[in-house]
Design an enzyme around this catalytic site. Sequence first.
Site, PDB file in Angstrom:
ATOM      1  N   CYS A 214       3.158 -18.288   6.744  1.00  0.00           N
ATOM      2  CA  CYS A 214       2.578 -16.945   6.775  1.00  0.00           C
ATOM      3  C   CYS A 214       1.088 -16.943   7.104  1.00  0.00           C
ATOM      4  O   CYS A 214       0.484 -15.880   7.207  1.00  0.00           O
ATOM      5  CB  CYS A 214       2.852 -16.241   5.458  1.00  0.00           C
ATOM      6  SG  CYS A 214       4.612 -16.213   5.117  1.00  0.00           S
TER       7      CYS A 214
ATOM      8  N   HIS B  33      -4.390 -10.868   1.509  1.00  0.00           N
ATOM      9  CA  HIS B  33      -3.056 -11.399   1.824  1.00  0.00           C
ATOM     10  C   HIS B  33      -2.017 -10.624   1.012  1.00  0.00           C
ATOM     11  O   HIS B  33      -1.001 -10.216   1.556  1.00  0.00           O
ATOM     12  CB  HIS B  33      -3.004 -12.898   1.497  1.00  0.00           C
ATOM     13  CG  HIS B  33      -1.685 -13.522   1.830  1.00  0.00           C
ATOM     14  ND1 HIS B  33      -1.194 -13.577   3.116  1.00  0.00           N
ATOM     15  CD2 HIS B  33      -0.731 -14.101   1.046  1.00  0.00           C
ATOM     16  CE1 HIS B  33      -0.009 -14.178   3.116  1.00  0.00           C
ATOM     17  NE2 HIS B  33       0.300 -14.500   1.870  1.00  0.00           N
TER      18      HIS B  33
ATOM     19  N   GLU C  73      -5.307 -14.605  -5.555  1.00  0.00           N
ATOM     20  CA  GLU C  73      -6.238 -14.387  -4.446  1.00  0.00           C
ATOM     21  C   GLU C  73      -7.523 -13.717  -4.933  1.00  0.00           C
ATOM     22  O   GLU C  73      -8.633 -14.119  -4.567  1.00  0.00           O
ATOM     23  CB  GLU C  73      -5.552 -13.517  -3.385  1.00  0.00           C
ATOM     24  CG  GLU C  73      -6.443 -13.167  -2.198  1.00  0.00           C
ATOM     25  CD  GLU C  73      -5.731 -12.248  -1.201  1.00  0.00           C
ATOM     26  OE1 GLU C  73      -4.638 -11.735  -1.523  1.00  0.00           O
ATOM     27  OE2 GLU C  73      -6.286 -12.051  -0.103  1.00  0.00           O
TER      28      GLU C  73
ATOM     29  N   LYS D 173      -0.004  -4.708   3.531  1.00  0.00           N
ATOM     30  CA  LYS D 173       1.426  -5.057   3.436  1.00  0.00           C
ATOM     31  C   LYS D 173       2.188  -4.034   2.591  1.00  0.00           C
ATOM     32  O   LYS D 173       3.418  -3.968   2.649  1.00  0.00           O
ATOM     33  CB  LYS D 173       1.598  -6.460   2.851  1.00  0.00           C
ATOM     34  CG  LYS D 173       1.192  -7.580   3.819  1.00  0.00           C
ATOM     35  CD  LYS D 173       1.537  -8.956   3.259  1.00  0.00           C
ATOM     36  CE  LYS D 173       1.087 -10.084   4.184  1.00  0.00           C
ATOM     37  NZ  LYS D 173      -0.363 -10.361   4.093  1.00  0.00           N
TER      38      LYS D 173
ATOM     39  N   HIS E 262       5.707  -7.607   4.854  1.00  0.00           N
ATOM     40  CA  HIS E 262       5.090  -8.899   5.161  1.00  0.00           C
ATOM     41  C   HIS E 262       5.662  -9.437   6.471  1.00  0.00           C
ATOM     42  O   HIS E 262       6.828  -9.794   6.544  1.00  0.00           O
ATOM     43  CB  HIS E 262       5.357  -9.866   4.003  1.00  0.00           C
ATOM     44  CG  HIS E 262       4.640 -11.162   4.124  1.00  0.00           C
ATOM     45  ND1 HIS E 262       3.812 -11.475   5.189  1.00  0.00           N
ATOM     46  CD2 HIS E 262       4.615 -12.255   3.308  1.00  0.00           C
ATOM     47  CE1 HIS E 262       3.314 -12.689   5.013  1.00  0.00           C
ATOM     48  NE2 HIS E 262       3.789 -13.180   3.894  1.00  0.00           N
TER      49      HIS E 262
END
Lengths: 420, 82
Positions: free
Chosen positions: A170, A310, A321, A342, A347
């Site tokens: 990813c 992310h 994160e 997202k 995703h």
Amino acid sequence: MNSTNRTVVVTGIGATTPLGGDAASTWEGLLAGRSGISLLEQEWAADLPVRIAGQIAVEPTEIIPRPQARKLDRSAQFALIAAREAWQDAGFAGPAGEESSVDPDRLGAVIASGIGGVTTLLDQYDVLKEKGVRRVSPHTVPMLMPNSPSANVGIDLNARAGVHTPVSACASGAEAIGYAIEMIRTGRADVVIAGGTEAAIHPLPIVAFGNMMAMSKNNDDPQGASRPYDVDRNGFVLGEGSGVIILESEEHAKARGARIYVEAVGQGISADSHHITQPDPSGSGIAQAVQNLLDQTDLKPAEIVHANAHATSTPQGDIGELKALRKVLGDDLNHVAVSATKSMTGHLLGGAGGVETVATVLALKNRVAPPTINIENLDPEADADIVRGEPRALPEGTIAALNDSFGFGGHNVVLAFRTV
Amino acid sequence: MAATQEEIVAGLAEIVNEIAGIPTEDVQLDKSFTDDLDVDSLSMVEVVVAAEERFDVKIPDDDVKNLKTVGDAADYIAKHQS
């Protein structure tokens, strides 16, 4: 080429996503807080534990003529559409060479995907089993190879400086853009078409991700299923599509009078070296990537006002994160408007870095951060300024933004862009 | 019942149209698959497989390289169809 530290800028953008068939409609959807997630109504999905996904808004076969489309995996079809849009957006008429002001030997392409031509592989295996050896398409190998999107875009636009495909799950799309920035910075190319693409909405990947307990099973509420930072988040929702940008040396862009969106400041890369799928709970790998970005570029923490996180809507990952960003940026994280797009696109795996870079570039250019949707109850551990519900205006002056992407395997890529 | 040459050419034209997108009226006896009809070596395999099914004929790989034009293919099929 003597210069080895050239300034790199973004001069074109393109996308095809669950929110729209181009960058403009995707951006409009993001600002409106619209979900691109829907129920999978295909027959094959009926008995799957996960029956939701972010399906492409405009089918690529509506755009690419059938004789060409049938020789391209769906992931390459997406990439070709996004790349052509970005190319035109950058002001180039036709392929490099006589039709536009780029020397083919100075044009590169770096388009990545996380999984490659997985639907081609599986569909052709079905053909082999059901119809026999003779019916397997002779185009199977060039369609399924992971470098196919990059190679086809390179052929389409006449790129001869090098065509590459970094693969890091990813993080692939972001790593492709980082690689492209380096190609220009170090003098290997003047212009590079870069981004990510993915087309993995097929029962096997869905079941496999589902069995890893990585996906949301909120089939009763497709549009509310992707909910980064909400206390009830329970996994990611698979999306498909592509985002591609045109990177160019500032010198080359200015010489041809191109419109410059933003500067591509650079990247920070690290590896967790921890577990093949679990993120390092301490966030040290991600923190190292952010630190590398600050150490290896001239980006100042005070300039950073936005981050396209992310944040895939998994219980562990979203918070890890933010902890990593806090660890490196400290109080400077307080002036960073964090968006998890997202929540709207799902995703896109290897396509995520491409699409989210397009969103990051537009956020800086328009000075507005898109919202994160579906946060009904913000996770109290989310120690950052999350943009919720409505878009947020970004400040005047020179501002910068981060785009984070992390992949199975422990790959961490943080890209940085700045207004010019 | 064996197909006539006219039927074979019409059938090949439909196959080439499906695979390469060339208008059926442009698929003529003297046309080269590679040079005139945008059929590369991979797509030629598809043309051959489609022709085998349509005309009930076997075209071994070793013979495919001799089929340069639509006329070559039509003659081969006329001669070998069962």
